[in-house]
Write a protein that holds these residues in place. Structure first.
Motif, PDB file in Angstrom:
ATOM      1  N   ARG A 352       0.835  -1.210   0.000  1.00 38.82           N
ATOM      2  CA  ARG A 352       0.000   0.000   0.000  1.00 38.82           C
ATOM      3  C   ARG A 352       0.866   1.256   0.000  1.00 38.82           C
ATOM      4  O   ARG A 352       0.554   2.248  -0.665  1.00 38.82           O
ATOM      5  CB  ARG A 352      -0.930   0.008   1.213  1.00 38.82           C
ATOM      6  CG  ARG A 352      -2.036  -1.052   1.164  1.00 38.82           C
ATOM      7  CD  ARG A 352      -3.067  -0.830   2.264  1.00 38.82           C
ATOM      8  NE  ARG A 352      -3.951  -1.980   2.384  1.00 38.82           N
ATOM      9  CZ  ARG A 352      -3.773  -2.988   3.226  1.00 38.82           C
ATOM     10  NH1 ARG A 352      -2.731  -2.970   4.050  1.00 38.82           N
ATOM     11  NH2 ARG A 352      -4.607  -3.987   3.267  1.00 38.82           N
ATOM     12  N   LYS A 353       1.960   1.229   0.761  1.00 34.44           N
ATOM     13  CA  LYS A 353       2.848   2.388   0.797  1.00 34.44           C
ATOM     14  C   LYS A 353       3.490   2.647  -0.555  1.00 34.44           C
ATOM     15  O   LYS A 353       3.888   3.779  -0.858  1.00 34.44           O
ATOM     16  CB  LYS A 353       3.925   2.178   1.869  1.00 34.44           C
ATOM     17  CG  LYS A 353       3.392   2.286   3.289  1.00 34.44           C
ATOM     18  CD  LYS A 353       4.503   2.106   4.313  1.00 34.44           C
ATOM     19  CE  LYS A 353       3.957   2.243   5.726  1.00 34.44           C
ATOM     20  NZ  LYS A 353       5.031   2.035   6.740  1.00 34.44           N
ATOM     21  N   GLU A 355       1.827   2.344  -3.191  1.00 29.57           N
ATOM     22  CA  GLU A 355       0.675   2.761  -3.991  1.00 29.57           C
ATOM     23  C   GLU A 355       0.204   1.679  -4.959  1.00 29.57           C
ATOM     24  O   GLU A 355      -0.163   1.954  -6.103  1.00 29.57           O
ATOM     25  CB  GLU A 355       0.974   4.074  -4.737  1.00 29.57           C
ATOM     26  CG  GLU A 355       1.308   5.217  -3.792  1.00 29.57           C
ATOM     27  CD  GLU A 355       1.521   6.537  -4.517  1.00 29.57           C
ATOM     28  OE1 GLU A 355       1.675   6.516  -5.756  1.00 29.57           O
ATOM     29  OE2 GLU A 355       1.534   7.583  -3.841  1.00 29.57           O
ATOM     30  N   ARG A 356       0.233   0.442  -4.468  1.00 30.90           N
ATOM     31  CA  ARG A 356      -0.364  -0.674  -5.198  1.00 30.90           C
ATOM     32  C   ARG A 356      -1.402  -1.319  -4.289  1.00 30.90           C
ATOM     33  O   ARG A 356      -1.391  -1.162  -3.069  1.00 30.90           O
ATOM     34  CB  ARG A 356       0.702  -1.704  -5.607  1.00 30.90           C
ATOM     35  CG  ARG A 356       1.737  -1.184  -6.589  1.00 30.90           C
ATOM     36  CD  ARG A 356       1.204  -1.029  -7.998  1.00 30.90           C
ATOM     37  NE  ARG A 356       0.872  -2.301  -8.608  1.00 30.90           N
ATOM     38  CZ  ARG A 356       1.738  -3.055  -9.305  1.00 30.90           C
ATOM     39  NH1 ARG A 356       3.003  -2.647  -9.443  1.00 30.90           N
ATOM     40  NH2 ARG A 356       1.350  -4.183  -9.866  1.00 30.90           N
ATOM     41  N   ASP A 357      -2.299  -2.104  -4.876  1.00 28.40           N
ATOM     42  CA  ASP A 357      -3.367  -2.765  -4.126  1.00 28.40           C
ATOM     43  C   ASP A 357      -2.936  -4.192  -3.790  1.00 28.40           C
ATOM     44  O   ASP A 357      -2.643  -4.985  -4.698  1.00 28.40           O
ATOM     45  CB  ASP A 357      -4.644  -2.778  -4.968  1.00 28.40           C
ATOM     46  CG  ASP A 357      -5.834  -3.383  -4.231  1.00 28.40           C
ATOM     47  OD1 ASP A 357      -5.649  -3.863  -3.094  1.00 28.40           O
ATOM     48  OD2 ASP A 357      -6.937  -3.382  -4.811  1.00 28.40           O
ATOM     49  N   GLU A 365      -7.189  -8.773   3.516  1.00 29.81           N
ATOM     50  CA  GLU A 365      -6.961  -8.190   4.837  1.00 29.81           C
ATOM     51  C   GLU A 365      -6.416  -9.262   5.767  1.00 29.81           C
ATOM     52  O   GLU A 365      -6.583 -10.459   5.539  1.00 29.81           O
ATOM     53  CB  GLU A 365      -8.280  -7.621   5.407  1.00 29.81           C
ATOM     54  CG  GLU A 365      -8.820  -6.457   4.604  1.00 29.81           C
ATOM     55  CD  GLU A 365      -7.863  -5.274   4.594  1.00 29.81           C
ATOM     56  OE1 GLU A 365      -7.187  -5.030   5.617  1.00 29.81           O
ATOM     57  OE2 GLU A 365      -7.762  -4.612   3.546  1.00 29.81           O
TER      58      GLU A 365
END
Length: 372
Positions: A352-353, A355-357, A365
């Motif tokens: 996430r950091k 900027e990917r999913d 999760e």
């Protein structure tokens, strides 16, 4: 995991610097001089040494844009050998910091190849012997059960072997200086070439190179001009492993400077190869060992707050294509549940950091990870 006290991490850094300096000094005669030359658009350092016939011998040193090499070139005349002090540092790190020392024969082989110029010619130590270097590199104690080995693996890009315009002394002679029973193993696909050497006791040394072409080349030996008569076995996925290696010191003798894969690439590569091991002979055991090494390094990097580097390598490997992604998934699924959850949870945050999913890579999760 138990962290290595900062005092010993500092000692290791000092040993690394002094070992690299000493290795650099010992390879170059003060009667020679350093020059630069351009090869394929990139500038490299070379060392010219006059010979008895009025000519000169030219030796490859390394890229000009490698700051550490260029610094040593500039300070060449001031570098001193300090073997006794470095031996004391190695002994302290092994006895007091409990850092791993390779089995004697392994250390002698790596040292012999280092002195023959393998690492200067941008070769990379891979496999379990390289794994033994990561506790000092990462600053944590790793499980010793994954450090036992009866072979040593060395890798070099074919393009580098061609471009450096230099070569080692004959590999077989170098190995025989360690153990006179070493012999060549003719390659099964073409007996004119040798990628493996073995001793009477069964200790094996193998040279590898990335196979970046079609799979049909994987079974053929690749001639390697820089490797002193040895060829190399092309392997798929190896280019990912040995891209941008790091410097380390093998805790043997007075310290042996080596190039090893970055920790994150080593871990992800182990996940890939673990899922592709054959199940016959000892393939299953090697697969378990691969996964154990991968999981241990990933947990160490997460604990040391190096998750971003790990996530970056994870993303790069998955982006290489479906075969890479599936290989990683299969191995992750076979790691113990609690360990897998910790790793994937941390990876999700790192992804996430960047900027990917995480869902792109099959990571849900934390509460849902155990179902994968």
């Amino acid at each position: 995991m138990q962290k290595i006290p900062h005092t010993y991490q500092t000692l290791y850094s000092e040993l690394a610097q002094r070992s690299l300096d000493a290795a650099f000094t010992s390879e170059f005669n003060v009667n020679g001089r350093f020059i630069t030359a351009e090869v394929r658009g990139r500038r490299y350092w070379y060392f010219d040494l006059p010979d008895d016939e009025g000519g000169k011998k030219r030796t490859y040193v390394g890229p000009v844009d490698d700051a550490q090499i260029t610094k040593r070139v500039e300070n060449f005349k001031d570098l001193k050998a300090d073997i006794r002090e470095r031996r004391k540092l190695v002994s302290t790190l092994v006895r007091e910091a409990y850092l791993p020392r390779p089995e004697g024969k392994t250390g002698d082989i790596v040292q012999a190849l280092a002195e023959a110029g393998f690492f200067r010619l941008r070769g990379v130590l891979v496999g379990t012997v390289a794994y033994q270097c990561y506790p000092a590199v990462l600053g944590v104690r790793l499980s010793s059960t994954s450090m036992v080995t009866g072979d040593a693996d060395f890798a070099q890009f074919h393009s580098i072997s061609v471009a450096v315009d230099d070569k080692m002394p004959p590999v077989l002679e170098t190995l025989k200086a360690v153990d006179t029973t070493f012999r060549e193993i003719p390659h099964q696909a073409d007996g004119r070439f040798t990628t493996q050497f073995t001793s009477r006791s069964g200790y094996k040394v193998e040279f590898l190179t990335p196979n970046t072409g079609s799979d049909e080349y994987g079974g053929r030996p690749a001639p390697m001009p820089a490797l002193g008569g040895a060829s190399a076995q092309p392997l798929r996925f190896l280019d990912f492993l040995v891209h941008q290696p790091i410097r380390a010191v093998l805790l043997h003798g007075a310290g042996v400077p080596v190039n090893i894969p970055s920790a994150e690439r080593f871990a992800i590569h182990k996940l890939i190869v673990a899922s592709r091991r054959r199940t016959d002979n000892d393939g299953t055991a090697k697969s378990r060992k691969d996964r154990a090494q991968a999981a241990t390094i990933m947990e160490a990097m997460i604990e040391q707050r190096q998750t971003a580097d790990l996530a970056d390598a994870f993303i790069e490997a998955n982006d290489r294509g479906p075969a890479w992604k599936e290989a990683i998934r299969k191995s992750m699924d076979q790691i113990e549940d609690d360990t897998r959850v910790r790793i994937l949870t941390a990876l999700a945050g790192g992804i996430r950091k960047l900027e990917r999913d995480p869902a792109e890579f099959g990571i849900g999760e934390a509460a849902n990870i155990t179902s994968g």
